[in-house]
Design an enzyme around this catalytic site. Structure first.
Site, PDB file in Angstrom:
ATOM      1  CG  HIS A 196       9.705 -17.039  -0.016  1.00 25.87           C
ATOM      2  ND1 HIS A 196      10.014 -15.844  -0.627  1.00 25.87           N
ATOM      3  CD2 HIS A 196       8.757 -17.616  -0.807  1.00 25.87           C
ATOM      4  CE1 HIS A 196       9.303 -15.713  -1.737  1.00 25.87           C
ATOM      5  NE2 HIS A 196       8.523 -16.769  -1.862  1.00 25.87           N
ATOM      6  CG  HIS A 252       4.882 -13.704  -2.037  1.00 26.89           C
ATOM      7  ND1 HIS A 252       4.362 -14.897  -1.610  1.00 26.89           N
ATOM      8  CD2 HIS A 252       5.692 -14.004  -3.086  1.00 26.89           C
ATOM      9  CE1 HIS A 252       4.827 -15.877  -2.379  1.00 26.89           C
ATOM     10  NE2 HIS A 252       5.640 -15.367  -3.277  1.00 26.89           N
ATOM     11  CG  ASP A 269      21.669   0.164  13.450  1.00 28.76           C
ATOM     12  OD1 ASP A 269      22.762   0.757  13.313  1.00 28.76           O
ATOM     13  OD2 ASP A 269      20.776   0.572  14.209  1.00 28.76           O
ATOM     14  CG  HIS A 321       9.505 -14.895  -6.229  1.00 30.63           C
ATOM     15  ND1 HIS A 321      10.176 -16.081  -6.406  1.00 30.63           N
ATOM     16  CD2 HIS A 321       8.567 -15.161  -5.298  1.00 30.63           C
ATOM     17  CE1 HIS A 321       9.643 -17.016  -5.639  1.00 30.63           C
ATOM     18  NE2 HIS A 321       8.677 -16.482  -4.962  1.00 30.63           N
ATOM     19  CE1 TYR A 380      22.396  -2.626  21.777  1.00 32.10           C
ATOM     20  CE2 TYR A 380      21.510  -3.524  19.734  1.00 32.10           C
ATOM     21  CZ  TYR A 380      21.326  -3.017  21.014  1.00 32.10           C
ATOM     22  OH  TYR A 380      20.056  -2.925  21.519  1.00 32.10           O
TER      23      TYR A 380
END
Lengths: 233, 233, 233, 233
Positions: free
Chosen positions: B112, B114, B137, B177, B231
């Site tokens: 997580h 910001h 991709d 957020h 790939y």
């Protein structure tokens, strides 16, 4: 005035702290050349410690930090072995810091920068709207604008105090000038300066391509209360 | 709960990995101050390892990483010689990470941040359209927006899982957020966080001066299939 | 194929050079994670040297650089003492580099990045107009856009060559993809990649607030001729 | 011409200073590759010291700095033990620096960059309006635009001098080209280059979302007078 042994040790500690915190201003690119400063109140004294004027950040040492009274006047003894270098003047922004300490007894740290995005909002005289949960946590609403004020008397300090006393925010954008932030200690004021620029940038960029979604005031209040009280920041 | 010898070694390895990966968040400037976190599932255990709350990135050590169960509760033993420091709380975002591990068994890493541009899209509640081959991709289409959710219960975790389970994307922009990303391991989740910000920034800048050229869905699908399967990323 | 002594030394030198030049891509922030690559032709051989796939820039060593023929096929011997590591595959963009070397004999270095501003122009399919003297010097006009092309065959290489053969520019913006640059040696191709992003950013920012002033074609031609011929770059 | 002992020491000192100041250009990201330069007048001599052409910033040494007369011609003796390296040519911008020294005797330092935001204003041929107190302090008003001029004769130098002699500003934005700055010494000219980019960026960003609030000319004059005279910068 001749400091007693306890004061000498306290001042030495505050000088170390104030000097070291300037590294956060450069780490987060809030300042260029010498244009930003950190100060701290000396606990239990009518004294403050602030960056000297005109010294580059990479050259700062604790001994160069200037001790002044709460009217910004350097105290006698800055030049002796205990209190440091007599040749350096305090930052040209000292009067504004000192005014804050005189009028906001709960504040023990003040920071001033011209960080780019915060100053860009300040140049338009526009408050930063609270559209991020992180901003709700840290600022409890919008970041307000303070008046245009000339340097040289108490106008800037007065503008800071009058604006912040009506706001949850620890940051104020002085019009055409830049942000000042406050905190319960100098590190908190530096964190507020870092987060102020962060939200100034993110909200600016968001608005470049449309209007951010508002957050309900009740949600802002809830996030702010949790972060400040429950979460214990 | 007292960990056996094998578990102790496994947890020590995961702590090293989670600690080290935070350096990628600062290297790519996805975080400021302490506002971002990496976690990893402990293989073969109902446990996870996550950043402690309120510690600066340059001060992080493996011993500080907090071990919790999959409800975000620190396990007994964090404070002993084997499991680390009892004084540190897990990140305030731990509940969201834990919810993901409980509901997405194939996920072994969560990140997580910001990060600026991803959060700017999140503040408008707008998905990032897939107009780059690199985005085809990595994300196999647009990067979706999750609901506005308050911290404090499972709302954020639920929003992440409900959004990602209908998408190729390992990244979700939680409204107002910021981004959460997932991966088959913590490094993959960090890569997704880095690439999420990269495409958020590039598509934002492209759209500042006009509309990017869309890519046919068949081409997006072809690029995604090749990158993920042939790939072998 | 077994390289003779002279070839071994030449390849070792080219590997050093190609490896070292990747540091310029990170220095100027043209790449994130592993998404960019430099190659060089091996003088006097139908061989090229290119970055391995999936290795982080800070971990690159000369021995890891992969030697391929001019169809992108790794040569036998990559894994022995002279030629390096048998476990690494060449960059997934190798076919495009190889096509350029086959069809442009004067080119000895190729660089590919997804640098932010150049890729933003590429996503709109818009050439960068020549409105800077620095751009006249380096690019001799606008930086052109190449076609959308899928990876997996010669489409990308063909698009690069067809676009560049009609232009002064050593840079092409492949649509929805990013820039490829060429040079008389690998360092020149890297310089072109750096300057391409620099002018992409400056012209973008200039156009955000209005139209840049055009430069007369005669002046562009004069600046280009001086820089390329008289000044001797 | 053979320098006497005093001149040799003075030139060695100026070379050290000019070389070291280039690190500020990279620190503040005003330059890429080799595209920017600092010069200084040699006190008491009709000589100047300037960056050599085509050398990367991280490779610069004091001995490489080139001594020229005030027409930009390298002096005999650059190659001996005292004066440095005979193989390096002075910067391709030397003629412009030299013209400034010939026509502005109070100027002892000149800097040229293509810093991004200043060059973006220059590409539109638009002066930067004075809407920041910091800009009032440093520039005393707007930062003016100079004419489009080709390299190769005195056109650029003439444009710089004619524009700056009617302005408080130590910076001029040469149209489609970039900023040149002057100072009472080389460090002041570097500071002006840093502050020019800073205000160019901040005012640009401010204007992206609306019009900045103007500052009264009387306030600009007052701030400038204080900063230049009372404050003693």
């Amino acid at each position: 005035m001749s400091p007693g042994p306890g004061t000498v040790e306290t001042i030495a500690r505050v000088r170390e702290e104030v000097c070291a915190l300037h590294a956060e201003l450069t780490r987060y690119e809030l300042v260029v050349w010498t244009a930003g400063n950190v100060s701290a109140r000396v606990p239990g004294q009518d004294l403050m410690v602030i960056k000297p004027s005109g010294v580059s950040y990479q050259d700062l040492t604790p001994e160069q930090m200037v001790v002044t009274d709460l009217y910004g006047v350097p105290v006698a003894g800055n030049g002796d072995g205990a209190w440091g270098n007599p040749e350096l003047s305090p930052s040209s922004d000292t009067a504004a810091h000192a005014y804050v300490y005189r009028h906001m007894p709960e504040v023990n740290g003040v920071v001033h920068t011209h960080s780019t995005y915060a100053t860009a909002w300040a140049a338009r005289g526009e408050a930063i709207p609270c559209v991020l949960t992180m901003m709700s946590d840290e600022f409890g609403g919008s970041i307000p604008v303070g008046p245009f004020a000339l340097i040289g008397d108490d106008s800037i300090g007065h503008g800071i105090v009058e604006t912040l006393k009506n706001s949850n925010s620890p940051a104020v954008l002085m019009q055409n000038h830049g942000p000042f932030t406050i905190g319960k200690d100098a590190k908190s004021a530096v964190k507020a300066a870092v987060m102020c620029e962060e939200v100034a940038r993110t909200v600016h960029i968001s608005r470049q391509l449309g209007e951010p979604v508002p957050i309900d005031q009740a949600h802002i209040d809830s996030l702010y209360a949790r972060y400040q009280n429950v979460y214990g920041q």
